[in-house]
Scaffold this motif. Structure first.
Motif, short mmCIF file in Angstrom:
data_model
loop_
_atom_site.label_atom_id
_atom_site.label_comp_id
_atom_site.label_asym_id
_atom_site.label_seq_id
_atom_site.Cartn_x
_atom_site.Cartn_y
_atom_site.Cartn_z
N GLU A 27 40.21 4.47 -40.89
CA GLU A 27 39.94 5.07 -39.58
C GLU A 27 39.07 4.12 -38.76
OE1 GLU A 27 40.64 8.02 -38.08
OE2 GLU A 27 41.86 8.90 -39.66
N GLU A 53 39.00 9.29 -35.94
CA GLU A 53 38.08 10.42 -35.94
C GLU A 53 36.90 10.19 -36.87
OE1 GLU A 53 38.86 12.46 -33.64
OE2 GLU A 53 40.92 11.70 -33.36
N GLY A 58 34.67 8.04 -32.94
CA GLY A 58 34.98 9.46 -33.03
C GLY A 58 33.74 10.33 -32.96
N TYR A 64 32.53 10.61 -29.42
CA TYR A 64 33.38 11.61 -28.73
C TYR A 64 32.87 13.02 -28.99
CZ TYR A 64 37.62 14.14 -27.32
OH TYR A 64 38.50 15.01 -26.72
N ARG A 65 32.61 13.34 -30.26
CA ARG A 65 32.17 14.69 -30.60
C ARG A 65 30.78 15.00 -30.05
NH1 ARG A 65 34.93 13.03 -35.16
NH2 ARG A 65 33.08 12.48 -36.39
N SER A 119 36.68 2.46 -26.95
CA SER A 119 37.04 3.88 -27.07
C SER A 119 38.51 4.13 -26.80
CB SER A 119 36.19 4.70 -26.11
OG SER A 119 34.83 4.65 -26.48
N LEU A 152 40.59 4.88 -29.79
CA LEU A 152 40.63 6.25 -30.27
C LEU A 152 41.82 6.98 -29.66
CD1 LEU A 152 39.44 8.66 -31.81
CD2 LEU A 152 37.86 9.02 -29.89
N ARG A 166 45.36 8.67 -31.53
CA ARG A 166 45.77 10.05 -31.33
C ARG A 166 47.20 10.18 -30.81
NH1 ARG A 166 40.34 13.03 -28.78
NH2 ARG A 166 39.08 12.85 -30.68
#
Length: 274
Positions: A158, A162, A167, A170-171, A188, A191, A195
Motif C-alpha cells: 500500500e 489506504e 491514507g 485523508y482520514r 496524494s 491515492l 482507488r
C-alpha cells in the motif's frame, strides 16, 4: 559572464528584505494554514528566495503555522532502493543486478536518507522528535501531535494507498501545501490512482533491514503509479475554486483540502484516463 540561474532560483538582490521564520509563518497563515492542521508539504525551498536560517527556518515556520496541536508531514522517499532491473536514468549492467540486490543496505527509518524529494524532507526527517513510516521506497516523516498516527502503518503493498501515511492524512482531514512546486509533485494523487476500479499492479523489490539488523531483498506486488497527467488533474481541480493560491516568501504556494482533491481526482481519472 554571469551564470544562468537554476529553475526556481530567486536572486537575493531582487528581495527588499530577507525572509525569516516569522515572515514565512505570517505568509502561511494568510494563505489559510491554521493551528491544528495536519499539513502534507511538498516544497522547493530555493523558490522561497533568501531565508535567514535557510531550511531550518522553513521547518520552524511550518511548525509555527500548524502550532503545537498540528502536524507537519513530508515525503521522505528512497527511490534508489528499487529493483535495478527497472532502472532507466541511467540503467546499470544486468550483471550488476544480483550484487545490488544482495548488498544494498536495508532501509532503516533512522538511517536511510531521503532522496530526490528536496532538502525540506531531509531536514524534517532529522528533526528532534521526528517519526518516519517504514516503507522502504516511499516513506513519510512527521512532526507534531498526530505524527504517531500518520507514520504508524505503511504496508508494503500500500505504498500510496489506504494503509499508508497518505491514507491517514485523508482520514484525518488534512491539507496539502505545494510550496513553490506544481501538482506533478502532489503525492496524494497516487491515492486517487489506488482507488480506481482496476489499478495496474506489478512486482517490485527493495532492500529492508530486519529486527536483527541484517539486510535482505524482498519483493511484493504494488500499484504502478504515473504522474504524467497530474498537472492536468491539478489544473482541473483549481478551476473549481478549491485551491488557495498566494505568496509564501518569494514562492507561489497552493493550499488545498486533501480529501476534496483526492475525491475529485478519483472521478477525473475514471473519466479521463484510458
Amino acid at each position: 559572464m554571469r551564470a544562468t540561474p537554476a529553475r526556481n532560483y530567486v536572486d537575493p538582490m531582487d528581495q527588499a528584505q530577507p525572509h525569516t521564520a516569522a515572515t514565512l509563518t505570517g505568509d502561511l497563515r494568510a494563505l489559510g494554514v491554521v493551528p491544528g492542521d495536519v499539513l502534507l508539504v511538498h516544497a522547493s525551498v530555493k523558490s522561497l528566495g533568501f531565508v535567514a536560517g535557510g531550511v531550518q527556518a522553513v521547518v520552524e515556520a511550518l511548525l509555527s503555522a500548524v502550532g503545537p496541536g498540528g502536524t507537519l508531514v513530508v515525503p521522505t522517499h528512497t527511490s534508489e532502493n528499487t529493483d535495478p532491473a527497472g532502472w532507466q536514468n541511467p540503467p546499470v549492467p544486468e550483471q550488476w543486478w544480483p550484487v545490488i540486490r544482495s548488498e544494498t543496505p536495508g532501509f532503516d527509518p533512522a538511517r536511510s536518507p531521503s532522496r530526490w524529494v528536496g532538502v525540506l524532507p531531509e531536514a524534517v526527517r532529522a528533526w528532534p522528535g521526528s517519526l518516519r513510516s517504514g516503507h522502504p521506497q516511499v516513506s513519510c516523516a512527521a512532526l507534531g501531535a498526530r505524527a504517531g498516527e500518520v507514520t504508524a502503518e505503511h504496508d508494503l503493498t500500500e505504498s500510496h494507498g489506504e494503509r499508508s501515511p497518505i491514507g491517514v492524512v485523508y482520514r484525518l482531514g488534512g491539507k496539502i501545501l505545494l510550496l513553490g512546486c506544481g501538482h506533478d509533485s502532489n503525492t496524494s494523487l497516487h491515492l486517487a490512482e489506488s482507488r480506481q476500479a482496476s489499478p495496474p499492479r506489478a512486482e517490485t523489490g527493495a532492500a529492508i533491514r530486519d529486527a536483527e539488523g541484517a539486510s535482505r531483498w524482498v519483493t511484493w506486488t504494488d500499484l504502478v503509479t504515473g504522474e504524467e497527467d497530474f498537472d492536468r488533474v491539478g489544473a482541473a481541480f483549481e478551476e473549481t475554486g478549491a485551491v488557495a493560491v498566494g505568496p509564501v516568501g518569494s514562492a507561489t504556494a497552493r493550499l488545498m483540502d486533501q480529501r476534496s482533491l483526492v475525491d475529485f481526482a478519483v472521478d477525473w481519472m475514471a473519466c479521463s484516463r484510458h
